[in-house]
Scaffold this motif. Structure first.
Motif, PDB file in Angstrom:
ATOM      1  N   VAL A   1       0.735  -0.965  -0.185  1.00 36.57           N
ATOM      2  CA  VAL A   1       0.151  -0.437   0.168  1.00 36.57           C
ATOM      3  C   VAL A   1       0.920   1.262   0.459  1.00 36.57           C
ATOM      4  O   VAL A   1       0.666   2.186  -0.250  1.00 36.57           O
ATOM      5  CB  VAL A   1      -1.140  -0.567   1.498  1.00 36.57           C
ATOM      6  CG1 VAL A   1      -2.386  -0.511   1.087  1.00 36.57           C
ATOM      7  CG2 VAL A   1      -0.371  -0.007   2.432  1.00 36.57           C
ATOM      8  N   GLY A   2       2.597   1.149   0.012  1.00 33.72           N
ATOM      9  CA  GLY A   2       3.156   2.074   0.096  1.00 33.72           C
ATOM     10  C   GLY A   2       4.117   1.772  -0.448  1.00 33.72           C
ATOM     11  O   GLY A   2       5.219   1.344   0.264  1.00 33.72           O
TER      12      GLY A   2
ATOM     13  N   SER B   1      -0.050   8.340  -7.054  1.00 42.26           N
ATOM     14  CA  SER B   1      -1.828   8.158  -6.661  1.00 42.26           C
ATOM     15  C   SER B   1      -1.638   7.158  -5.735  1.00 42.26           C
ATOM     16  O   SER B   1      -1.056   5.759  -6.184  1.00 42.26           O
ATOM     17  CB  SER B   1      -2.692   8.022  -7.772  1.00 42.26           C
ATOM     18  OG  SER B   1      -3.862   7.984  -7.540  1.00 42.26           O
ATOM     19  N   PRO B   2      -2.739   7.052  -5.069  1.00 45.41           N
ATOM     20  CA  PRO B   2      -3.655   7.371  -4.101  1.00 45.41           C
ATOM     21  C   PRO B   2      -3.181   8.506  -2.997  1.00 45.41           C
ATOM     22  O   PRO B   2      -4.706   9.211  -2.227  1.00 45.41           O
ATOM     23  CB  PRO B   2      -4.632   6.493  -4.380  1.00 45.41           C
ATOM     24  CG  PRO B   2      -4.543   5.880  -3.450  1.00 45.41           C
ATOM     25  CD  PRO B   2      -3.006   5.262  -4.422  1.00 45.41           C
ATOM     26  N   TRP B   3      -1.742   8.817  -2.830  1.00 40.70           N
ATOM     27  CA  TRP B   3      -1.881   9.496  -2.061  1.00 40.70           C
ATOM     28  C   TRP B   3      -1.989  11.200  -1.704  1.00 40.70           C
ATOM     29  O   TRP B   3      -1.797  11.190  -2.862  1.00 40.70           O
ATOM     30  CB  TRP B   3       0.109   9.498  -1.357  1.00 40.70           C
ATOM     31  CG  TRP B   3       0.532   7.835  -1.133  1.00 40.70           C
ATOM     32  CD1 TRP B   3       0.487   6.449  -1.874  1.00 40.70           C
ATOM     33  CD2 TRP B   3       0.273   7.355   0.160  1.00 40.70           C
ATOM     34  NE1 TRP B   3       0.687   5.535  -0.855  1.00 40.70           N
ATOM     35  CE2 TRP B   3       0.609   5.916   0.452  1.00 40.70           C
ATOM     36  CE3 TRP B   3      -0.169   7.734   1.487  1.00 40.70           C
ATOM     37  CZ2 TRP B   3       0.504   5.338   1.412  1.00 40.70           C
ATOM     38  CZ3 TRP B   3      -0.037   6.945   2.323  1.00 40.70           C
ATOM     39  CH2 TRP B   3       0.639   5.651   2.814  1.00 40.70           C
ATOM     40  N   GLN B   4      -2.330  11.914  -0.755  1.00 39.97           N
ATOM     41  CA  GLN B   4      -2.887  12.792  -1.111  1.00 39.97           C
ATOM     42  C   GLN B   4      -2.160  13.206   0.578  1.00 39.97           C
ATOM     43  O   GLN B   4      -3.325  13.180   1.596  1.00 39.97           O
ATOM     44  CB  GLN B   4      -4.349  13.386  -1.909  1.00 39.97           C
ATOM     45  CG  GLN B   4      -4.492  12.406  -2.528  1.00 39.97           C
ATOM     46  CD  GLN B   4      -6.103  13.291  -2.885  1.00 39.97           C
ATOM     47  OE1 GLN B   4      -6.826  12.796  -2.436  1.00 39.97           O
ATOM     48  NE2 GLN B   4      -6.438  13.393  -4.218  1.00 39.97           N
TER      49      GLN B   4
ATOM     50  N   ARG C   1      -4.166   8.163   2.019  1.00 45.83           N
ATOM     51  CA  ARG C   1      -4.841   7.513   0.799  1.00 45.83           C
ATOM     52  C   ARG C   1      -5.888   6.694   2.017  1.00 45.83           C
ATOM     53  O   ARG C   1      -5.453   5.828   3.039  1.00 45.83           O
ATOM     54  CB  ARG C   1      -3.661   6.609   0.158  1.00 45.83           C
ATOM     55  CG  ARG C   1      -3.001   5.078   1.188  1.00 45.83           C
ATOM     56  CD  ARG C   1      -2.739   4.301   0.375  1.00 45.83           C
ATOM     57  NE  ARG C   1      -3.301   2.897  -0.161  1.00 45.83           N
ATOM     58  CZ  ARG C   1      -3.982   2.431  -0.897  1.00 45.83           C
ATOM     59  NH1 ARG C   1      -2.176   2.617  -1.833  1.00 45.83           N
ATOM     60  NH2 ARG C   1      -4.570   2.344  -1.817  1.00 45.83           N
TER      61      ARG C   1
ATOM     62  N   LEU D   1      -7.729   3.076   1.999  1.00 47.78           N
ATOM     63  CA  LEU D   1      -7.246   1.863   2.757  1.00 47.78           C
ATOM     64  C   LEU D   1      -8.340   0.561   2.083  1.00 47.78           C
ATOM     65  O   LEU D   1      -9.943   0.693   2.987  1.00 47.78           O
ATOM     66  CB  LEU D   1      -6.954   1.123   3.349  1.00 47.78           C
ATOM     67  CG  LEU D   1      -5.858   0.618   4.306  1.00 47.78           C
ATOM     68  CD1 LEU D   1      -4.553   0.609   3.365  1.00 47.78           C
ATOM     69  CD2 LEU D   1      -5.283   0.387   6.393  1.00 47.78           C
TER      70      LEU D   1
ATOM     71  N   GLN E   1      -8.442   4.214   6.011  1.00 50.64           N
ATOM     72  CA  GLN E   1      -7.281   4.900   5.604  1.00 50.64           C
ATOM     73  C   GLN E   1      -5.925   4.795   6.544  1.00 50.64           C
ATOM     74  O   GLN E   1      -6.194   4.356   7.010  1.00 50.64           O
ATOM     75  CB  GLN E   1      -7.412   6.319   5.624  1.00 50.64           C
ATOM     76  CG  GLN E   1      -6.832   7.333   5.087  1.00 50.64           C
ATOM     77  CD  GLN E   1      -7.599   8.653   6.469  1.00 50.64           C
ATOM     78  OE1 GLN E   1      -7.663   9.727   4.756  1.00 50.64           O
ATOM     79  NE2 GLN E   1      -7.234   9.369   7.102  1.00 50.64           N
TER      80      GLN E   1
ATOM     81  N   ALA F   1      -1.983   6.699   7.137  1.00 49.28           N
ATOM     82  CA  ALA F   1      -1.473   7.784   6.740  1.00 49.28           C
ATOM     83  C   ALA F   1      -0.265   7.921   7.696  1.00 49.28           C
ATOM     84  O   ALA F   1      -0.306   7.368   8.113  1.00 49.28           O
ATOM     85  CB  ALA F   1      -2.721   9.216   7.293  1.00 49.28           C
TER      86      ALA F   1
END
Length: 260
Positions: A35-36, A47-50, A87, A89, A222, A224
């Motif tokens: 996931v990262g 994406s999809p990190w913001q 992002r 999850l 989510q 983070a």
């Protein structure tokens, strides 16, 4: 004759339980959910990190994708600032309840204290939020969450677990956030001893959420990361890499070179 009879029984046993055993073994070995990874050819965040600012009045921590000591990572630079890099999850927590990650910090905060609002800062934090079905929340809690969301927006979670790199509390310390009892804090790493290098972590997020909020049907919503210094006004540089979920009995899948 006796030996032949044992051989026949053994073959019959293998035939009767073999397929079921293979199916069970296959189900138990859950595929890691990455996931990262932050692998990118530029400093742009994949994406999809913001970046999510919880309070527009507070300067935002800066984030960029980079290679740090050869690792694809995200770098967080905090200067009296706070913002999450988050992002959405979607993870099957029954199959893969364990979160693995690498992180590093380049020092320790001096004035932070997780038990005080004025000290609610962390050199680094990894933040997992959960959604819960309405029937799992009593009326009072639903009203409390609604009020919180009216003040601070939809980012207020039903429940959350924060894994933090603290400055002084011992590893294993657990407390609720100084601002809300819907966010449980877990001191995963503390102090200066392992600063300046990548360190690997492993945490069962379902077990930690259950310890904080009781046995509930948690759904991950989510993920983070953050470096958070808005309350103390301090400066910090932190990094995060290789975030992934694995089964409860499965090893983390880190690349070589991280300290245990």
């Amino acid at each position: 004759m006796k030996r032949r009879w044992h051989s026949i029984r053994h073959k019959a046993l293998v035939l009767s339980v073999g397929p079921a055993w293979v199916a069970l073994a296959t189900a138990a070995a859950a595929t890691p959910v990455h996931v990262g990874s932050f692998a990118t050819d530029s400093e742009a965040l994949p994406s999809p990190w913001q970046v999510v600012r919880l309070d527009q009045r507070v300067p935002a921590t800066r984030y960029r994708a980079t290679r740090w000591d050869g690792r694809a990572a995200v770098e967080a630079t905090a200067d009296g600032s706070m913002a999450l890099l988050a992002r959405p999850l979607t993870v099957d927590l029954q199959a893969t309840p364990v979160l693995c990650w690498l992180w590093r910090v380049e020092g320790a905060l001096q004035k932070a204290d997780l038990r005080q609002k004025a000290g609610d800062d962390y050199a680094a934090r990894v933040y997992v939020t959960f959604s819960l079905p309405p029937q799992a929340l009593d009326l009072g809690l639903r009203m409390k969450l609604a009020l919180g969301r009216s003040l601070y927006g939809a980012s207020v979670p039903d429940a959350a677990v924060n894994y933090v790199w603290d400055n002084k509390h011992p590893v294993g310390t657990r407390a609720f956030n100084a601002y809300t009892d819907r966010a449980a804090m877990v001191v995963q790493r503390s102090g200066k001893e392992q600063t300046g290098r990548w360190v690997s972590e492993r945490a069962n997020v379902v077990a930690d959420a259950t310890k904080a909020f009781g046995p509930l049907p948690f759904t991950a919503s989510q993920l983070a990361v953050a470096s958070d210094t808005d309350n103390t006004g301090e400066q910090m540089r932190a990094g995060f890499a290789e975030l992934h979920f694995v089964g409860a009995d499965e090893p983390c899948q880190f690349s070589a070179g991280a300290a245990p």
